[in-house]
Design a protein around this motif. Structure first.
Motif, mmCIF file in Angstrom:
data_model
loop_
_atom_site.group_PDB
_atom_site.id
_atom_site.type_symbol
_atom_site.label_atom_id
_atom_site.label_comp_id
_atom_site.label_asym_id
_atom_site.label_seq_id
_atom_site.Cartn_x
_atom_site.Cartn_y
_atom_site.Cartn_z
ATOM 1 N N ASN A 62 -3.762 -86.581 -9.116
ATOM 2 C CA ASN A 62 -3.019 -87.561 -9.919
ATOM 3 C C ASN A 62 -1.517 -87.305 -9.844
ATOM 4 O O ASN A 62 -0.712 -88.247 -9.804
ATOM 5 C CB ASN A 62 -3.480 -87.514 -11.370
ATOM 6 C CG ASN A 62 -4.913 -87.980 -11.542
ATOM 7 O OD1 ASN A 62 -5.494 -88.584 -10.649
ATOM 8 N ND2 ASN A 62 -5.494 -87.681 -12.694
ATOM 9 N N HIS A 63 -1.145 -86.026 -9.879
ATOM 10 C CA HIS A 63 0.272 -85.671 -9.823
ATOM 11 C C HIS A 63 0.904 -86.146 -8.518
ATOM 12 O O HIS A 63 2.043 -86.627 -8.511
ATOM 13 C CB HIS A 63 0.425 -84.163 -9.978
ATOM 14 C CG HIS A 63 1.850 -83.709 -10.070
ATOM 15 N ND1 HIS A 63 2.658 -84.004 -11.142
ATOM 16 C CD2 HIS A 63 2.621 -83.001 -9.191
ATOM 17 C CE1 HIS A 63 3.863 -83.480 -10.947
ATOM 18 N NE2 HIS A 63 3.863 -82.877 -9.772
ATOM 19 N N TYR A 114 -0.029 -87.011 -16.706
ATOM 20 C CA TYR A 114 -0.845 -86.384 -17.752
ATOM 21 C C TYR A 114 -1.359 -85.031 -17.287
ATOM 22 O O TYR A 114 -1.797 -84.868 -16.153
ATOM 23 C CB TYR A 114 -2.028 -87.275 -18.123
ATOM 24 C CG TYR A 114 -2.978 -86.604 -19.082
ATOM 25 C CD1 TYR A 114 -2.677 -86.523 -20.435
ATOM 26 C CD2 TYR A 114 -4.159 -86.013 -18.630
ATOM 27 C CE1 TYR A 114 -3.523 -85.882 -21.316
ATOM 28 C CE2 TYR A 114 -5.014 -85.375 -19.502
ATOM 29 C CZ TYR A 114 -4.692 -85.313 -20.840
ATOM 30 O OH TYR A 114 -5.532 -84.660 -21.705
ATOM 31 N N PHE A 115 -1.279 -84.052 -18.192
ATOM 32 C CA PHE A 115 -1.882 -82.741 -17.928
ATOM 33 C C PHE A 115 -2.507 -82.239 -19.213
ATOM 34 O O PHE A 115 -1.887 -82.290 -20.278
ATOM 35 C CB PHE A 115 -0.835 -81.746 -17.434
ATOM 36 C CG PHE A 115 -1.398 -80.374 -17.197
ATOM 37 C CD1 PHE A 115 -2.271 -80.144 -16.141
ATOM 38 C CD2 PHE A 115 -1.086 -79.326 -18.040
ATOM 39 C CE1 PHE A 115 -2.806 -78.883 -15.928
ATOM 40 C CE2 PHE A 115 -1.613 -78.068 -17.828
ATOM 41 C CZ PHE A 115 -2.472 -77.847 -16.767
ATOM 42 N N TRP A 118 -6.211 -83.418 -11.550
ATOM 43 C CA TRP A 118 -4.825 -83.445 -12.002
ATOM 44 C C TRP A 118 -3.861 -83.307 -10.830
ATOM 45 O O TRP A 118 -2.841 -84.008 -10.767
ATOM 46 C CB TRP A 118 -4.575 -82.318 -13.003
ATOM 47 C CG TRP A 118 -3.126 -82.256 -13.393
ATOM 48 C CD1 TRP A 118 -2.474 -83.079 -14.264
ATOM 49 C CD2 TRP A 118 -2.138 -81.350 -12.886
ATOM 50 N NE1 TRP A 118 -1.149 -82.740 -14.348
ATOM 51 C CE2 TRP A 118 -0.913 -81.683 -13.503
ATOM 52 C CE3 TRP A 118 -2.177 -80.300 -11.975
ATOM 53 C CZ2 TRP A 118 0.269 -80.992 -13.240
ATOM 54 C CZ3 TRP A 118 -1.002 -79.614 -11.715
ATOM 55 C CH2 TRP A 118 0.189 -79.963 -12.341
ATOM 56 N N ALA A 159 -8.368 -86.675 -16.972
ATOM 57 C CA ALA A 159 -7.860 -86.742 -15.600
ATOM 58 C C ALA A 159 -8.576 -87.833 -14.803
ATOM 59 O O ALA A 159 -7.961 -88.543 -14.002
ATOM 60 C CB ALA A 159 -8.041 -85.384 -14.923
ATOM 61 N N GLU A 177 -7.226 -91.204 -15.902
ATOM 62 C CA GLU A 177 -5.909 -91.464 -15.334
ATOM 63 C C GLU A 177 -6.014 -91.796 -13.854
ATOM 64 O O GLU A 177 -5.289 -92.662 -13.348
ATOM 65 C CB GLU A 177 -4.995 -90.256 -15.537
ATOM 66 C CG GLU A 177 -3.556 -90.537 -15.119
ATOM 67 C CD GLU A 177 -2.651 -89.331 -15.242
ATOM 68 O OE1 GLU A 177 -1.510 -89.496 -15.679
ATOM 69 O OE2 GLU A 177 -3.103 -88.223 -14.897
ATOM 70 N N ARG A 178 -6.905 -91.132 -13.133
ATOM 71 C CA ARG A 178 -7.107 -91.448 -11.712
ATOM 72 C C ARG A 178 -7.553 -92.900 -11.553
ATOM 73 O O ARG A 178 -7.078 -93.613 -10.665
ATOM 74 C CB ARG A 178 -8.138 -90.503 -11.106
ATOM 75 C CG ARG A 178 -8.552 -90.812 -9.668
ATOM 76 C CD ARG A 178 -7.413 -90.571 -8.686
ATOM 77 N NE ARG A 178 -7.018 -89.188 -8.683
ATOM 78 C CZ ARG A 178 -7.566 -88.258 -7.874
ATOM 79 N NH1 ARG A 178 -8.510 -88.603 -7.021
ATOM 80 N NH2 ARG A 178 -7.152 -87.011 -7.926
#
Length: 287
Positions: free
Chosen positions: A31-32, A38-39, A28, A83, A86-87
């Motif tokens: 990704n941030h 997304y979390f 996360w 996570a 999303e990555r």
């Protein structure tokens, strides 16, 4: 299973859960930094539920401990899968190994938490059903949630290799509606189990149920009061404190209350805790 082996298995599952928790947070954060938004809020539930579950599973022959271990493991696995998916999207679709499969897995994982929650409500605090009459209800809940998870996991979507097109037809949509309604009914039935158990329980089991009921009630009241006052007095600092207290009650208080109830450490202090809470709460409200 012997207690010693149970302890090692509980410790192993706890270690796996914590490793997944760390991986989810690491993914996360990465990704941030790449613009991901997304979390998974369930990461906050993992340490308390997994740790308490492992301790109970190692010390007591109680199914609730293993269910708590399962809740922590599922929450951590779901957070990692989301996570990771999303990555994969942020870098480049299909750039990471099995990115689409991991995203597909996440859709199967989150409903399992509801099934485990139903079982916890049915079996707490002694790991057994309230009475033999609950066996048909338990079977109904298992079947309803099992079919719901299966059909929702097979619902067609873009990039879903296992999607069943027939579930988009009117008959398929009706089937999904009926099955999901049955699963929701199963959740309601499970929620009624502790109340019916309390009516017939002995003194010790009533004290066990009181610990969890008290913690849940305080958490819910804190959150509701915080939300209500936040609309009226947004500048008051204590409102945020109430919300934080309610949040901590869910992620830490409920697992601790379950641990006290099942391990019976200071079990019979709950009446004193309730009385002091009512007195101090009323005094604070008056002030």
């Amino acid at each position: 299973m012997r207690t010693r082996h149970s302890g090692w298995l509980a410790l192993l599952l706890w270690g796996l859960t914590m490793a997944l928790e760390v991986a989810a947070i690491w993914l996360w954060l990465g990704n941030h930094s790449r613009g991901g938004g997304y979390f998974a809020p369930q990461v906050f539930l993992v340490p308390g539920f997994a740790t308490v579950g492992a301790v109970i599973a190692a010390r007591r022959a109680n199914t609730v401990g293993w269910l708590f271990v399962g809740l922590g493991l599922l929450a951590a696995s779901h957070a990692v899968s989301m996570a990771y998916a999303e990555r994969d999207t942020l870098i480049d679709p299909a750039s990471l190994p099995a990115g689409s499969l991991v995203e597909l897995l996440s859709g199967w994982l989150w409903p399992l938490n509801y099934l485990l929650l139903c079982l916890v409500l049915l079996l707490f605090p002694d790991g057994r059903l309230p009475s033999p009459r609950w066996r048909p209800a338990a079977r109904f809940i298992l079947v309803a949630w099992g079919v719901s998870i299966l059909l929702n996991g097979l619902a067609p979507a873009e990039g879903h290799p296992l999607g069943v097109p027939a579930l988009q037809w009117p008959a398929g949509q009706l089937l999904l509606l009926v099955v999901n309604a049955a699963a929701l009914a199963g959740l309601v039935i499970s929620a009624a189990a502790p109340f019916l158990r309390f009516r017939r329980a002995g003194y010790q089991q009533r004290q066990q149920l009181k610990w969890v009921a008290f913690t849940v009630a305080v958490s819910v009241i804190c959150v509701l009061v915080s939300l209500g006052l936040g609309e009226l007095f947004p500048e008051v600092d204590v409102i945020g404190l109430l919300g934080l207290l309610g949040f901590l009650g869910v992620v830490i208080g409920i697992p601790m209350a379950v641990a006290v109830a099942i391990l019976r450490h200071r079990l019979y202090d709950i009446d004193r805790v309730i009385n002091r809470t009512l007195v101090y709460g009323l005094l604070t409200a008056l002030l």
